[in-house]
Design a protein around this motif. Structure first.
Motif, PDB file in Angstrom:
ATOM      1  N   THR A 112       0.851  -1.185   0.000  1.00 58.10           N
ATOM      2  CA  THR A 112       0.000   0.000   0.000  1.00 58.10           C
ATOM      3  C   THR A 112       0.891   1.240   0.000  1.00 58.10           C
ATOM      4  O   THR A 112       2.063   1.188   0.392  1.00 58.10           O
ATOM      5  CB  THR A 112      -0.945   0.032   1.223  1.00 58.10           C
ATOM      6  N   VAL A 160      -7.479  -0.792  -3.229  1.00 58.67           N
ATOM      7  CA  VAL A 160      -7.121  -1.321  -1.913  1.00 58.67           C
ATOM      8  C   VAL A 160      -8.306  -2.105  -1.355  1.00 58.67           C
ATOM      9  O   VAL A 160      -9.436  -1.615  -1.351  1.00 58.67           O
ATOM     10  CB  VAL A 160      -6.749  -0.179  -0.941  1.00 58.67           C
ATOM     11  N   SER A 163      -5.813   2.851   3.776  1.00 59.17           N
ATOM     12  CA  SER A 163      -4.672   3.459   3.107  1.00 59.17           C
ATOM     13  C   SER A 163      -5.032   4.872   2.699  1.00 59.17           C
ATOM     14  O   SER A 163      -6.187   5.179   2.453  1.00 59.17           O
ATOM     15  CB  SER A 163      -4.319   2.642   1.867  1.00 59.17           C
ATOM     16  N   GLU A 200       3.601   2.334   2.061  1.00 59.92           N
ATOM     17  CA  GLU A 200       3.040   2.485   3.396  1.00 59.92           C
ATOM     18  C   GLU A 200       3.199   1.204   4.216  1.00 59.92           C
ATOM     19  O   GLU A 200       3.689   1.226   5.340  1.00 59.92           O
ATOM     20  CB  GLU A 200       1.562   2.854   3.288  1.00 59.92           C
ATOM     21  N   CYS A 210      -3.365  -0.113  -4.695  1.00 63.08           N
ATOM     22  CA  CYS A 210      -2.284  -0.890  -4.097  1.00 63.08           C
ATOM     23  C   CYS A 210      -1.684  -1.765  -5.190  1.00 63.08           C
ATOM     24  O   CYS A 210      -2.200  -1.831  -6.297  1.00 63.08           O
ATOM     25  CB  CYS A 210      -2.795  -1.731  -2.932  1.00 63.08           C
TER      26      CYS A 210
END
Length: 76
Positions: free
Chosen positions: A7, A33, A39, A67, A44
């Motif tokens: 992510t 995602v 997120s 992330e 993603c």
């Protein structure tokens, strides 16, 4: 094959990530995602779990910030 999910905070990082992986012949799929993952960015990247360490090194070398990393089986 087991998948892992990266992510990102921004769409620009997702796109740089995808370009880097394709350049290095690493399979990558951009997707929305999953709802179970929060997120800042709505996209993603799904990758083969066996490639995660290589991808982390490539990302670090190319200053691409992600992330978090999730295993697909952990979010089902």
């Amino acid at each position: 094959m087991e998948k892992s999910i990266f992510t990102f905070h921004t769409i620009s990082q997702v796109l740089k990530f995808e370009k880097l992986l394709k350049k290095n012949k690493i399979e990558v799929q951009l997707r929305p995602v999953p709802r179970k993952i929060s997120s800042s960015c709505g996209n993603c990247a799904y990758v083969n779990s066996e490639d995660v360490e290589i991808i982390k090194n490539l990302s670090r070398e190319n200053k691409i910030e992600f992330e978090n990393i999730y295993r697909e089986e952990d979010i089902k």
